[in-house]
Enzyme design. Sequence first.
Site, PDB file in Angstrom:
ATOM      1  N   GLY A  11      64.300  66.553  39.723  1.00  0.00           N
ATOM      2  CA  GLY A  11      65.839  66.525  39.635  1.00  0.00           C
ATOM      3  C   GLY A  11      66.614  66.565  41.047  1.00  0.00           C
ATOM      4  N   HIS A 108      66.555  53.394  43.490  1.00  0.00           N
ATOM      5  CA  HIS A 108      65.344  53.153  43.731  1.00  0.00           C
ATOM      6  C   HIS A 108      64.778  53.264  45.202  1.00  0.00           C
ATOM      7  CE1 HIS A 108      61.446  50.904  42.787  1.00  0.00           C
ATOM      8  NE2 HIS A 108      61.608  50.247  43.790  1.00  0.00           N
ATOM      9  N   ASP A 140      70.171  45.961  34.655  1.00  0.00           N
ATOM     10  CA  ASP A 140      70.277  44.764  33.883  1.00  0.00           C
ATOM     11  C   ASP A 140      68.969  44.951  33.132  1.00  0.00           C
ATOM     12  OD1 ASP A 140      68.333  44.007  35.477  1.00  0.00           O
ATOM     13  OD2 ASP A 140      69.405  42.420  36.150  1.00  0.00           O
ATOM     14  N   GLU A 141      68.693  43.887  32.343  1.00  0.00           N
ATOM     15  CA  GLU A 141      67.471  43.731  31.509  1.00  0.00           C
ATOM     16  C   GLU A 141      66.188  43.580  32.225  1.00  0.00           C
ATOM     17  OE1 GLU A 141      68.314  41.017  28.321  1.00  0.00           O
ATOM     18  OE2 GLU A 141      70.345  41.600  27.899  1.00  0.00           O
TER      19      GLU A 141
END
Length: 205
Positions: A11, A108, A140-141
């Site tokens: 975290g 990322h 997105d996907e």
Amino acid sequence: MRTAVLVSGRGSNLKALLDASRGGNLPIEIVAVGSDRLGAAALDLSKEVGIPTRAFPIMNYPHRQAQEEDLLTWMRENRVELLLLAGYMKVLGPQFIRQADFPVLNIHPSLLPAFPGLHAQRQALEYGVKVSGCTVHLVDEGLDSGPILLQEAVAVLPEDTEESLARRILEAEHRLYPEAVGLVVSGRVKRVGRRVQILQQEGSE
């Protein structure tokens, strides 16, 4: 803006977001923190500062879609307006992304589109790049394939190990993620196809 954060580990990015919001530099209210792991340290961090938490271990569901439907229900119950992935190690499915009626952001540890997926720092070292870094993008996907909001470069040193490179990239992540979230919350992000434009603040030249 009412914000949920999904985590899987320590975290540290969650803490950076909390520090920015509590310091008055980021106009979000983190109202819920969720994880795919029962023992994630980030859940303990959230509890310590009074943020409601919930774990969604995949073993408790017949399939991933059921887990993601539960996630969506939880977010709607918390009236979530923004979802931030902060070290969340599961890829959200296409149905979740289509049904989410709020922006979803991820950070990322590489300069996307290079080195998506797991072990990005190891990938960078194995490939022999001289510069890596981190990327905040809209989700997105696909796998780490959404439109890019912000990036910060981090030099790869000859003596770097996966761990040392990861530490320096993480320092950049802690700076970049709150900045990117601030742009979204302030309405300064305009998406045109795959491109993201950062709009000037009113009154700036």
